[in-house]
Design a protein around this motif. Structure first.
Motif, short mmCIF file in Angstrom:
data_model
loop_
_atom_site.label_atom_id
_atom_site.label_comp_id
_atom_site.label_asym_id
_atom_site.label_seq_id
_atom_site.Cartn_x
_atom_site.Cartn_y
_atom_site.Cartn_z
N ARG A 167 -73.91 38.72 35.07
CA ARG A 167 -74.36 39.71 36.03
C ARG A 167 -73.95 39.25 37.44
O ARG A 167 -73.74 38.06 37.66
N PRO A 168 -73.81 40.19 38.37
CA PRO A 168 -73.40 39.77 39.71
C PRO A 168 -74.44 38.84 40.33
O PRO A 168 -75.64 38.94 40.04
N LEU A 169 -73.94 37.94 41.17
CA LEU A 169 -74.82 37.01 41.88
C LEU A 169 -75.45 37.74 43.06
O LEU A 169 -74.75 38.39 43.83
N ARG A 170 -76.78 37.61 43.19
CA ARG A 170 -77.46 38.26 44.33
C ARG A 170 -77.61 37.26 45.47
O ARG A 170 -78.19 36.19 45.29
N VAL A 171 -77.08 37.62 46.60
CA VAL A 171 -77.12 36.72 47.75
C VAL A 171 -77.80 37.41 48.93
O VAL A 171 -77.37 38.48 49.37
N ALA A 172 -78.89 36.82 49.41
CA ALA A 172 -79.58 37.35 50.59
C ALA A 172 -79.15 36.52 51.80
O ALA A 172 -78.93 35.31 51.68
N LEU A 186 -77.65 41.22 49.99
CA LEU A 186 -78.93 41.69 50.49
C LEU A 186 -78.96 41.26 51.96
O LEU A 186 -79.21 40.09 52.28
N ASP A 187 -78.64 42.20 52.86
CA ASP A 187 -78.48 41.90 54.28
C ASP A 187 -79.82 42.05 54.96
O ASP A 187 -80.38 43.15 55.04
N ALA A 223 -83.38 36.88 45.57
CA ALA A 223 -81.96 36.55 45.42
C ALA A 223 -81.76 35.24 44.69
O ALA A 223 -82.68 34.43 44.55
N ASP A 224 -80.53 35.03 44.20
CA ASP A 224 -80.15 33.76 43.58
C ASP A 224 -79.78 32.74 44.64
O ASP A 224 -79.91 31.54 44.43
N VAL A 225 -79.27 33.25 45.75
CA VAL A 225 -78.79 32.38 46.82
C VAL A 225 -79.27 32.94 48.15
O VAL A 225 -79.26 34.16 48.35
N VAL A 226 -79.67 32.05 49.07
CA VAL A 226 -80.06 32.45 50.42
C VAL A 226 -79.09 31.77 51.40
O VAL A 226 -78.87 30.56 51.30
N ILE A 227 -78.51 32.56 52.28
CA ILE A 227 -77.61 32.00 53.29
C ILE A 227 -78.15 32.39 54.66
O ILE A 227 -78.48 33.56 54.90
N THR A 228 -78.25 31.41 55.55
CA THR A 228 -78.64 31.72 56.93
C THR A 228 -77.58 31.18 57.86
O THR A 228 -76.79 30.30 57.47
N SER A 229 -77.55 31.70 59.09
CA SER A 229 -76.69 31.09 60.10
C SER A 229 -77.52 30.82 61.34
O SER A 229 -78.43 31.58 61.66
#
Ligand code: AMP
Ligand code: MG
Length: 422
Positions: free
Chosen positions: A190-195, A235-236, A258-264
């Motif tokens: 399944r697609p990876l969910r990234v927030a 997930l923006d 989400a599976d992954v959380v990315i912040t900047s």
């Protein structure tokens, strides 16, 4: 051996969180990646950009029939005179999709086109350039080899053998290969969910006017673009103010969905402790100063069940750290196995590049093909980590390894091409 926790691993003797080499950080992250397990069956077109979750076993031989690799005549090798010309009688034709119904007997041959089924009795194809036809009499030049120009059934792929292995990213070539086997559906992860969200009190969204000291949130767009290109479900979450309560809420929400959380942003000196405290509370996170430029501060860890990447705030640093660390990790989480390394190749640098040894630099460069062979590379100009124009103009990274010092014009350097072909 059980996996160490992130906290345990980060206590190892040779571990220096204030000057982490690029390769070490990559290897560290790799140890904690557990790929997705949920799969779904989809029509092959939908599988483009996804990763195969099962081996695809070929239901057929490829090619399915013994066929000709050339336009010419199908003959019996035993009929061909070893030392001279041979004349045989043409008794029919075998075209691709229209086989010859009969058998080739002694003294006979059959006109055959590329892909045509080699008729019974025949074992060899003579290409038309080595033959002369007069009516139904065809004369072949000497020196033909038995079995030549014949593709055996199952030569490319035997029925029952693995055509594509689990972990393979589906690109246009794989779509074609699956279709050539008659396979219409495959199992993919399944697609990876990234927030993701940006942090910073100075950030404004596009479409609103800027007040004094404010800037537009560009990381939101580069991160969106890079994730979409990898085929992630994004997930923006927009901008989150530098406020502990708001940040905590955003982290919890992101990790829950989400599976992954990315912040900047928010990981540079001064701000780091602030996010660090929060992270200590919410999960298991390590902060590094990577021995690289741009992109020095980076956080990695887990929040709840989600992987977390805390990227620096500077727009170029975001892109460099994404391409150098996050991309590979996401592909791995998406199930790709192995993830081929981002290739580098040598190019002659045309300008002087100032650099201090002790860290890896990813300068933005423009590669040009040299007439007569080889490549040259020039930096895009100003290399400041806030100058996104340098990323836009660049078609490669110039990768200057830790040991490399200032580069003089004419020196061969390693480059990474930014644009993938597929
Ligand atoms: P920080 O790591 O939060 O200190 O950010 C470092 C630099 O990057 C600062 O100059 C920020 O204004 C800038 N920056 C942070 N986030 C963004 C963003 N989302 N878009 C554009 N610039 C940013
Ligand atoms: Mg900030």
């Amino acid at each position: 051996m059980t996996k160490p926790t992130i906290a345990e691993a980060s206590c190892a003797d040779d571990y220096d969180p204030n000057s982490m080499p690029v390769d070490k950080a990559r290897a560290f992250i790799h140890r904690f990646l557990e790929p997705l397990t949920a799969t779904l069956r989809v029509p092959i077109r939908t599988a483009l950009g996804r990763v195969l979750a099962e081996d695809v076993v070929s239901p057929v031989d490829v090619p399915s029939h013994r066929n000709s690799a050339m336009d010419g005549w199908a003959v019996r090798a035993a009929d061909l005179a070893p030392g001279g010309e041979t004349t045989l009688e043409e008794v029919g034709a075998s075209f691709a999709g229209r086989p010859f119904a009969g058998k080739v007997g002694p003294g006979q041959c059959v006109r055959i086109m590329t892909g045509g089924v080699v008729p019974g009795g025949a074992d060899t194809v003579v290409m038309q350039e080595r033959a002369k036809a007069e009516g139904r009499r065809v004369t072949f030049a000497p020196g033909q080899k038995a079995g030549q120009n014949v593709r055996e059934a199952g030569e490319d792929l035997k029925r029952g053998s693995v055509a594509l292995a689990r972990g393979r990213l589906v690109r246009p070539a794989e779509l074609g290969l699956l279709a050539s086997l008659g396979v219409g559906e495959v199992a993919v992860y399944r697609p990876l969910r990234v927030a993701f969200f940006s942090t910073g009190d100075e950030l404004k969204s596009v479409g609103t006017p800027l007040g004094e000291g404010e800037i537009y949130d560009s990381n939101r767009y580069t991160i969106h673009g890079m994730l979409e290109r990898l085929g992630c479900e994004v997930l923006d979450m927009g901008v989150v103010r530098d406020d502990p309560a708001l940040l905590e809420r955003a982290f919890r929400e992101a990790a829950a969905n989400a599976d992954v959380v990315i912040t900047s942003g928010g990981v540079s000196v001064g701000e780091a402790d602030f996010v660090k405290d929060l992270m200590g509370k919410l999960g298991e996170v390590v902060f590094w100063k990577i021995a690289m430029k741009p992109g020095r501060p980076l956080a990695y860890g887990r929040i709840g069940g989600a992987h977390f990447f805390g990227l620096p705030g500077n727009p170029v640093s975001v892109m460099v750290t994404f391409y150098q660390f996050v991309r590979e990790a996401l592909l791995r989480l998406m199930g790709q196995d192995p993830v081929p390394p981002f290739p580098t190749f040598p190019a002659t640098c045309t300008a002087k590049l100032r650099k201090a040894p002790g860290r890896t630099e990813f300068q933005r460069g423009i590669l040009s093909r040299v007439a007569g062979g080889g490549w040259t590379v020039a930096p895009t100009g100003e290399q400041g980590s806030g100058i996104l124009k340098s990323m836009s103009e660049a078609n490669c990274f110039i990768v200057l390894g830790e040991a490399v010092g200032t580069v003089e014009p004419g020196t061969v350097v390693e480059v990474q091409f930014l644009e993938g072909l597929v």
